[in-house]
Design an enzyme around this catalytic site. Structure first.
Site, PDB file in Angstrom:
ATOM      1  N   ASP A  43       2.520  64.347  36.553  1.00 57.28           N
ATOM      2  CA  ASP A  43       2.447  65.376  38.563  1.00 57.28           C
ATOM      3  C   ASP A  43       4.278  64.865  39.190  1.00 57.28           C
ATOM      4  OD1 ASP A  43       2.793  65.662  41.062  1.00 57.28           O
ATOM      5  OD2 ASP A  43      -0.134  65.573  40.769  1.00 57.28           O
ATOM      6  N   TYR A  77      -4.688  69.344  45.070  1.00 58.73           N
ATOM      7  CA  TYR A  77      -5.591  69.510  44.338  1.00 58.73           C
ATOM      8  C   TYR A  77      -6.572  71.018  44.934  1.00 58.73           C
ATOM      9  CZ  TYR A  77     -11.317  69.115  44.226  1.00 58.73           C
ATOM     10  OH  TYR A  77     -12.606  69.948  44.002  1.00 58.73           O
ATOM     11  N   GLU A 125     -10.392  77.767  38.739  1.00 59.42           N
ATOM     12  CA  GLU A 125     -12.070  77.684  38.078  1.00 59.42           C
ATOM     13  C   GLU A 125     -12.341  79.229  38.455  1.00 59.42           C
ATOM     14  OE1 GLU A 125     -13.855  75.721  40.926  1.00 59.42           O
ATOM     15  OE2 GLU A 125     -13.212  73.238  39.570  1.00 59.42           O
ATOM     16  N   ARG A 130     -15.436  63.275  45.599  1.00 61.66           N
ATOM     17  CA  ARG A 130     -15.854  64.588  45.605  1.00 61.66           C
ATOM     18  C   ARG A 130     -17.001  65.452  45.514  1.00 61.66           C
ATOM     19  NH1 ARG A 130      -9.916  64.274  44.742  1.00 61.66           N
ATOM     20  NH2 ARG A 130      -8.933  64.848  46.711  1.00 61.66           N
ATOM     21  N   LYS A 165     -15.905  62.016  35.281  1.00 63.41           N
ATOM     22  CA  LYS A 165     -14.646  61.080  35.866  1.00 63.41           C
ATOM     23  C   LYS A 165     -14.729  59.203  35.083  1.00 63.41           C
ATOM     24  CE  LYS A 165     -12.940  63.260  39.428  1.00 63.41           C
ATOM     25  NZ  LYS A 165     -12.389  63.018  40.775  1.00 63.41           N
TER      26      LYS A 165
END
Length: 429
Positions: free
Chosen positions: A144, A176, A314, A361, A384
């Protein structure tokens, strides 16, 4: 603090990494959970014994209590910084237990490509790369643009130690749910198709992923059911997800803050009368499909149309993969495909019994009580993980995973491929 399992000869290297990680990640002082493994090591206990008990499903608190009755304070970090310690690539690869030889003809005959999109937590990136690295594969790393400079430099130094690992030249400031996340993958794909390694499938990963299946198991899974096919779990876009593509969204980036927000501008329908699908952002794509994505007008037009949608990764991959005639397409596929093990908050009580770490999230960051669930999962990877909040989880997975990898090997094993506390288990392999 246990980052990658220090050997005596590599002590100063690991200590240096601790210092850099503290500076890069602004780690808070460890709480009771984060200091468990360091407490056990201070008491002189072998982490493998603890991990075995946890994988057997024994209560974490009881297991830890049995291993260490009185915890000593962790030692202070001191020593050279990571960039200085990594000047010698040969030493680096041995200290971090990289496997630098192909382990079987089966894996050599089916090379894979990996895209790793990362932005922080150097220790987790190194754990992931160490786990999945093999010389027959190729690895593209997207860092990033808003990552700290020391982090970016350290990642580049790691990549420079391997002929088949590279940092993509085109880097995005990733937001995000924004188009930048999708674009990061495409940037890597543009370079991966130019690789001399003739990979068969490309798999995308993020910095908080870790493998559940070995590379050999992954190869077998892709060859058996998905040979020549793309793996993009998903369904026709549900009504409750249409808000993502009905109005225009914009990315906001300013003063360290970034997010996606909706506007009042309505969007036109997708180009070429394409039917939108909704699915996971994770995939395993064939080389021919990637060439299609980079060159076909329909793919390019859908990418342009998707730039102001919410979380386009997605819908983009799964939509293109449902078009008949596209290389490797699966027009009639649904949610099948074991890409990623995730504990979603809204699936608690259905697909899992709860998160033993905490939710971010609405996704579970795995805790100690999730280890047995992870081992029972049929998926290739899991998400995660946070090695700072739950270090025992990643340390145990790392060790258990390496033992399975070495047990499958068809070549003579080298001593530095083992983690330090695995030497006593060599006879069992």
């Amino acid at each position: 603090m246990s980052i990658l399992g220090c050997t005596k000869s590599g002590f100063m290297l690991c200590v240096g990494i601790c210092i850099v990680l503290l500076a890069i990640n602004n780690i808070d002082p460890p709480d009771q959970n984060t200091s468990i493994l360091s407490e056990i090591k201070e008491c002189g206990f072998y982490p493998g014994e603890l991990c075995t008990a946890l994988f057997e499903g024994k209560p974490a608190a009881l297991v830890v209590g049995n291993f260490c009755q009185e915890a000593l304070p962790p030692s202070k970090d001191q020593g050279p910084v990571l960039l200085q310690s990594m000047s010698n690539c040969s030493t680096f690869t041995q200290e971090f237990h990289f496997i630098t030889k192909p382990l079987s003809e089966e894996e050599t005959g089916y090379p894979l490509a990996f895209i790793m999109t990362i932005h922080k937590k150097l220790d987790m990136f190194l754990k992931l790369l160490t786990a999945i690295y093999a010389p027959q594969n190729v690895y593209c790393i997207h860092v990033d643009q808003k990552s700290p400079k020391p982090f970016s430099l350290a990642v580049q130094k790691v990549a420079d130690c391997f002929p088949n690992v590279f940092v993509t030249r085109k880097q995005e400031t990733v937001v995000y749910a924004g188009i930048s996340r999708l674009q990061a993958d495409i940037n890597c794909m543009e370079e991966l198709v130019q690789s001399n390694i003739r990979w068969n499938h490309v798999i995308n990963l993020c910095g908080q992923d870790f493998p559940i299946k070995t590379i050999r198991e992954t190869v077998r899974y892709l060859k058996s059911k998905w040979r020549g096919k793309n793996l993009t779990p998903g369904v026709v876009q549900p009504d409750h997800m249409k808000y993502r593509t009905q109005v225009s969204y914009k990315e906001f980036i300013h003063m360290g803050k970034s997010y996606v927000y909706p506007t009042k501008e309505e969007k036109d329908p997708p180009p070429h009368n394409i039917t939108l699908y909704f699915g996971t952002a994770y995939y395993a794509l064939t080389r021919d499909f990637v060439q299609f994505v980079l060159s076909d007008r329909r793919a390019k037009d859908l990418l342009e149309w998707s730039k102001d949608t919410y979380s386009p990764d997605e819908h983009y991959w799964v939509t293109l993969n449902r078009i008949k005639g596209v290389p490797g397409s699966t027009p009639d596929a649904g949610w099948e495909g074991n890409i990623r093990a995730v504990k979603w908050r809204d699936q608690e009580g259905a697909s899992h019994s709860g998160c033993h770490g905490h939710y971010v999230r609405d996704i579970c960051v795995f805790g100690l009580g999730d280890l047995q669930w992870l081992m029972d999962s049929p998926h290739l990877f899991a998400n995660k993980f946070d090695p700072h909040r739950y270090p025992v989880v990643t340390d145990c997975l790392e060790r258990q995973y390496r033992l399975r990898v070495l047990k499958e090997a068809e070549v003579p094993l080298e001593s530095h491929w083992y983690f330090p506390d695995e030497y006593t288990q060599k006879a069992d392999l």
